[in-house]
Design a protein around this motif. Structure first.
Motif, PDB file in Angstrom:
ATOM      1  N   ALA A   1     -15.076  53.746 -12.066  1.00  0.00           N
ATOM      2  CA  ALA A   1     -14.485  52.552 -11.446  1.00  0.00           C
ATOM      3  C   ALA A   1     -15.191  51.292 -11.932  1.00  0.00           C
ATOM      4  CB  ALA A   1     -14.565  52.667  -9.932  1.00  0.00           C
ATOM      5  N   ALA A   2     -16.538  51.336 -12.017  1.00  0.00           N
ATOM      6  CA  ALA A   2     -17.287  50.162 -12.477  1.00  0.00           C
ATOM      7  C   ALA A   2     -16.907  49.808 -13.910  1.00  0.00           C
ATOM      8  CB  ALA A   2     -18.785  50.437 -12.366  1.00  0.00           C
ATOM      9  N   GLY A   3     -16.735  50.827 -14.746  1.00  0.00           N
ATOM     10  CA  GLY A   3     -16.325  50.569 -16.127  1.00  0.00           C
ATOM     11  C   GLY A   3     -14.936  49.979 -16.208  1.00  0.00           C
TER      12      GLY A   3
ATOM     13  N   GLY B   1     -15.145  46.307 -15.289  1.00  0.00           N
ATOM     14  CA  GLY B   1     -16.079  45.517 -16.082  1.00  0.00           C
ATOM     15  C   GLY B   1     -17.385  45.195 -15.404  1.00  0.00           C
ATOM     16  N   ALA B   2     -17.768  45.965 -14.381  1.00  0.00           N
ATOM     17  CA  ALA B   2     -19.042  45.734 -13.685  1.00  0.00           C
ATOM     18  C   ALA B   2     -20.150  46.447 -14.454  1.00  0.00           C
ATOM     19  CB  ALA B   2     -18.964  46.243 -12.246  1.00  0.00           C
ATOM     20  N   THR B   3     -20.593  45.812 -15.533  1.00  0.00           N
ATOM     21  CA  THR B   3     -21.509  46.487 -16.451  1.00  0.00           C
ATOM     22  C   THR B   3     -22.867  46.780 -15.825  1.00  0.00           C
ATOM     23  OG1 THR B   3     -22.132  44.313 -17.312  1.00  0.00           O
ATOM     24  CG2 THR B   3     -20.411  45.514 -18.497  1.00  0.00           C
ATOM     25  N   THR B   4     -23.356  45.885 -14.977  1.00  0.00           N
ATOM     26  CA  THR B   4     -24.660  46.111 -14.348  1.00  0.00           C
ATOM     27  C   THR B   4     -24.605  47.327 -13.439  1.00  0.00           C
ATOM     28  OG1 THR B   4     -25.146  43.741 -14.410  1.00  0.00           O
ATOM     29  CG2 THR B   4     -26.471  45.106 -12.913  1.00  0.00           C
ATOM     30  N   THR B   5     -23.565  47.366 -12.619  1.00  0.00           N
ATOM     31  CA  THR B   5     -23.399  48.510 -11.713  1.00  0.00           C
ATOM     32  C   THR B   5     -23.223  49.795 -12.511  1.00  0.00           C
ATOM     33  OG1 THR B   5     -22.352  47.106 -10.065  1.00  0.00           O
ATOM     34  CG2 THR B   5     -21.989  49.479  -9.868  1.00  0.00           C
ATOM     35  N   GLN B   6     -22.437  49.718 -13.575  1.00  0.00           N
ATOM     36  CA  GLN B   6     -22.209  50.905 -14.397  1.00  0.00           C
ATOM     37  C   GLN B   6     -23.521  51.389 -15.013  1.00  0.00           C
ATOM     38  OE1 GLN B   6     -19.508  50.356 -17.661  1.00  0.00           O
ATOM     39  NE2 GLN B   6     -19.051  52.534 -17.834  1.00  0.00           N
TER      40      GLN B   6
END
Length: 884
Positions: free
Chosen positions: A860-862, A865-870
């Motif tokens: 879901a993070a990917g 675009g939530a790169t930090t969370t990913q």
């Protein structure tokens, strides 16, 4: 298309007239009338939706109560109108209901905060519980989706645990609840003269050319005898070690004998859970106190022997006084509730099964001398032989002395099992015998009369357990089963009933719990419970499977069987029994404590991962599909085709009457017919799921320490037995077209449904990629698991193992019990972490509860675009240290 054209189309399809009063003018006049009525209905529906949100889902009940009509009639009308409104206005229905819930939620949160509940999570859980109560059964299906998506099942499971836990242990139950439960209900028994007559007169069909005895291979003198001996040995192994007892009896003795035993064992499980499920958890601290205190156990043994008073009332008053410093008020109330239940239940069962009246003032709890039992076991006696020596019809006063009075023949508490546990185990066995008596129509009068003739005039006349089993044997022979077949059936039934009270060694229990926690306790496994629903199509057709899938619709309330009221609230068979068995006095010590904690941990993870919730959804779906099929069969007069082995003609007539009257509207079923329909749904569920010990092989019952060999194979054992019965049974009966029909349906619904669900869960929690090759592999995995009893599959892991190590190695690896395999894997991971070859989080990665939600969150993070969370999530899943 214009509005008028749309309206005229509705009329032509005969979908609109139910919304209208009778037409009185032209089509255009009727159109404006239709629009006006539709708008009025929508306005009322909007108001009701807001009210549902404001009142946590109780608005329909409040409106019905204020109506001039009878409450039940008004409530049914309101719910039907609101159901139609939601179907026609799904978006606005959800919006208005959510809007109505906002002020209630805010006010509720403020009120809870004033009460000291400041946690948002706790406030949400409590408000959700209130709304779920008002919304009825649909709450579970709504919760199930949230469970799988975001582990909300953890909060749901914790909420349920806390809500049902006694206040003394941190829950919400109060002493008032306990006092209200003092008079536990005993399940009513079916009493229908037509059914009793039909049971007495029916004839069973014994299988063709039965072979109950097999000549040893050592006596084979010809090639034919050798071949016969080898094939016979393989069949015996398969029947005894792989096939569930009820299915084995269907295949080896008689379809009716196996089906009736399945019914009996499932009914006994449901009855026990209905009667004691609410009390079992609250008995646990009392049982522990009895185990830990010699004096408390001694006093309980005196009560059981009738040494505390002349009447039951006096005896309990003395018991309360003697245990006043050991048990608090809440504990004493729970103990009294169980003792009252035990007296009534033993009175009912002793009369029914053993034919003996229970004396009014007899103070009774069954006790078991485990010291003497162990001595006989050491001397080489079998469990069955020991049971015969300890036969106790449950009416006789004990001859031992008093512990409190320190009599010379007083019992030594360490020699006896916990009286609550031994009494409960006896009730379990008696309930199974009573259900066997019901389903087979066992008559004990002749044996009682013959026994009475040999005893003095005033002697107490009661059958022993062995004499009851002799009566079962005689009943089977009277119904057309040969002597060898009847004895074979009685032996298998006895194995199953006796085996359910046995538990594996605590070390094995602990290893099994660890294995389940590290294989099944994850949302990915939880989803697989839904594969049972399309499997319905293999036996009952696509219409049944589609009906079952309706439980997955979170926005449509449908009347479905209530699992808790039916006695199926436990996630898997044996959970309730295991809670009591593991607290037996002879099952204590460090390893027993470890096993208990491991089981609690596994149960917590199973609930928290959503597995338990999805299991309930799957069961409801299967039952709805079975009910759909039965309703259709009843309407065309063909109910006996699928259910003739399970029920006699009088029972089927009663079931058919209920099905034709009420169809799929489950809550309207009443009386004896409702009870029989409930048993029909149990039987349908039990055809493809393991819900009682009757579905376990006889070897499982006889060998408790070998039970890990059957772990993760129960569901496929049931499916394999069903497939053999439908394919080989129909071929033997000269109906190859029926066999082909089942195989075709299994290919389309069973294997096909599994493949789709499996690929879906892989997409969410696995590799994140959906592909046609994955679907094909999942399709093949369903067939491979069915044919090899879940030893060999084509899932991602085993497919990789086959490519790397070959088929035979992978098959041999699949034979290893998970109770050995998983602890070894975890131990290896721990060693690698200590050697700094792997990061510390690698240990947590052994838990699907940990890894599967993180995989889903990483996808879901990917996607957003939530790169930090990913990146953080990828670190949580890192498998190797950089320097290794």
């Amino acid at each position: 298309m214009s509005s008028v054209e749309e309206y005229l189309k509705l009329l032509s399809e005969e979908e609109a007239p139910e919304l209208l009063e009778p037409k009185t003018g032209s089509a255009v006049d009727d159109y404006f009338s239709y629009i006006e009525q539709k708008q009025t209905a929508q306005n009322i529906g909007n108001v009701r939706a807001v009210a549902q949100g404001l009142t946590f889902g109780f608005a329909d009940e409040l409106e019905a109560a204020a109506s001039d009509e009878e409450y039940e009639i008004a409530l049914a009308k309101i719910r039907e109108e609101q159901k139609r409104y939601k179907e026609m206005n799904p978006v606005s229905a959800i919006g208005f209901e959510l809007a109505g819930s906002v002020p209630t939620a805010v006010a509720g949160a403020a009120g809870l905060a004033r009460l000291g509940v400041t946690s948002a999570a706790k406030q949400g859980a409590l408000e959700g519980a209130a709304y779920g109560t008002g919304s009825g059964e649909s709450f579970e299906e709504r919760a199930a989706g949230a469970v799988v998506g975001g582990l909300s099942g953890l909060a749901l499971g914790k909420l349920i645990d806390v809500a049902t836990m006694p206040s003394s242990t941190g829950g919400l139950r109060t002493e008032g609840h306990d006092l209200a439960d003092k008079s536990l209900k005993i399940e009513p028994q079916l009493a229908n003269k037509d059914i009793e007559t039909a049971r007495a007169n029916e004839v069973f069909d014994e299988v063709d050319n039965p072979q109950y005895t097999q000549k040893p291979l050592s006596e084979a003198k010809t090639a034919g005898e050798l071949w016969s001996g080898l094939t016979g040995a393989v069949k015996n192994f398969y029947n005894d070690k792989v096939t569930g007892v009820s299915d084995e009896l269907m295949r080896v003795v008689s379809p009716q004998v196996g089906a009736r035993f399945q019914r009996a064992d499932e009914a006994a499980l449901a009855t026990t859970n209905k009667e004691l499920d609410g009390l079992s958890e609250r008995l646990v601290p009392i049982v522990k106190i009895i185990n830990d205190s010699e004096r408390v156990k001694g006093v309980m043994l005196d009560y059981a022997a009738g040494k505390l008073g002349k009447t039951r009332k006096d005896s309990f008053a003395k018991l309360r006084k003697e245990l006043g410093s050991d048990l608090n008020t809440e504990h004493m109330n729970v103990l009294e509730a169980y003792i009252n239940y035990s007296y009534k239940k033993n009175a009912q069962l002793n009369k029914k099964v053993f034919g003996a009246a229970f004396p009014d003032e007899l103070t009774y709890l069954h006790t078991r001398n485990i010291s003497r039992y162990k001595e006989l076991k050491d001397e080489g006696m079998t469990d069955a032989e020991i049971e015969k020596m300890f036969e106790d019809p449950g009416m006789e006063r004990r001859t031992r002395g008093s512990y409190l009075n320190k009599d010379s023949n007083a019992p030594r508490p360490e020699d006896y099992d916990n009286p609550i546990i031994s009494d409960m185990q006896r009730i379990f066995k008696m309930e199974r015998l009573a259900q066997v008596q019901d389903k087979f129509g066992v008559k004990i009068d002749d044996v009682l009369s013959a026994k009475k003739a040999t005893l003095p005039e005033r002697a107490l006349v009661a059958l022993t357990p062995q004499e009851f089993l002799d009566s079962l044997f005689y009943t089977l022979t009277q119904k057309g089963i040969s002597n060898d077949g009847a004895q074979y059936a009685v032996n298998k039934i006895t194995d199953t009933i006796m085996g359910q009270a046995k538990t594996p060694h605590p070390a094995i229990q602990a290893a099994n719990s660890l294995a389940y926690a590290t294989t099944l306790a994850g949302p990915m496994s939880a989803i697989l419970n839904l594969a049972d629903i399309p499997l319905l199509g293999a036996k009952y057709g696509g219409r049944a499977a589609l009906e079952g899938l309706k439980v997955l619709n979170p926005f449509k309330k449908i009347p479905s069987p209530d699992l808790k009221k039916m006695g199926l609230s436990n996630q898997t068979f044996g959970e309730f029994v295991n809670k009591t068995n593991e607290l037996a006095s002879n099952n204590q010590g460090f390893m027993a404590g470890t096993a208990h904690q491991m089981r609690k941990g596994a149960d917590f993870l199973m609930k928290g991962s959503g597995f338990a919730a999805m299991d309930r959804v799957g069961k409801k779906g299967v039952m709805r599909g079975v009910l759909r099929s039965a309703v259709d069969d009843a309407r065309i007069g063909n109910l006996s085709e699928n259910w003739g082995f399970y029920f006699n003609k009088a029972e089927l007539d009663l079931i058919s009457d209920q099905l034709n009257k009420h169809g799929m509207d489950w809550p309207k079923y009443t009386g004896d017919g409702a009870k029989l329909v409930e048993e029909l749904l149990f039987a349908g569920l039990g055809q493809q799921q393991l819900i009682s010990a009757a579905g376990r092989p006889a070897a499982w019952a006889r060998n408790p320490n070998l039970r890990p060999l059957w772990a993760l194979r129960g569901f496929v054992v049931k499916q394999q037995a069903l497939a053999l019965r439908e394919v080989m049974g129909n071929i033997k009966a000269g109906k190859p077209e029926k066999a082909a029909q089942f195989l075709g349906r299994y290919a389309a619904y069973g294997a096909g449904g599994y493949a789709i669900i499996n690929e879906g869960r892989q997409f969410i929690f696995g590799d994140g990629e959906a592909s046609f090759s994955g679907l094909v592999r999942g399709y093949g995995d369903a067939w491979a698991s069915l044919l090899t009893a879940n030893t060999l599959g084509l899932n991602d892991y085993q497919y990789g193992q086959i490519k790397q190590n070959g088929l035979l190695y992978t098959f041999a690896e699949g034979m290893m019990p998970i109770a050995i395999d998983r602890p070894l894997d975890i131990g290896k991971t721990v060693v690698e972490v200590l050697d700094r070859e792997r990061p510390p989080q690698a240990i947590a990665q052994e838990l699907p509860f940990y890894t599967q939600p993180i995989r889903a969150a990483e996808r879901a993070a990917g996607a957003v675009g939530a790169t930090t969370t990913q990146g953080l999530l990828q670190e949580a899943m890192r498998k190797r240290n950089s320097e290794s």
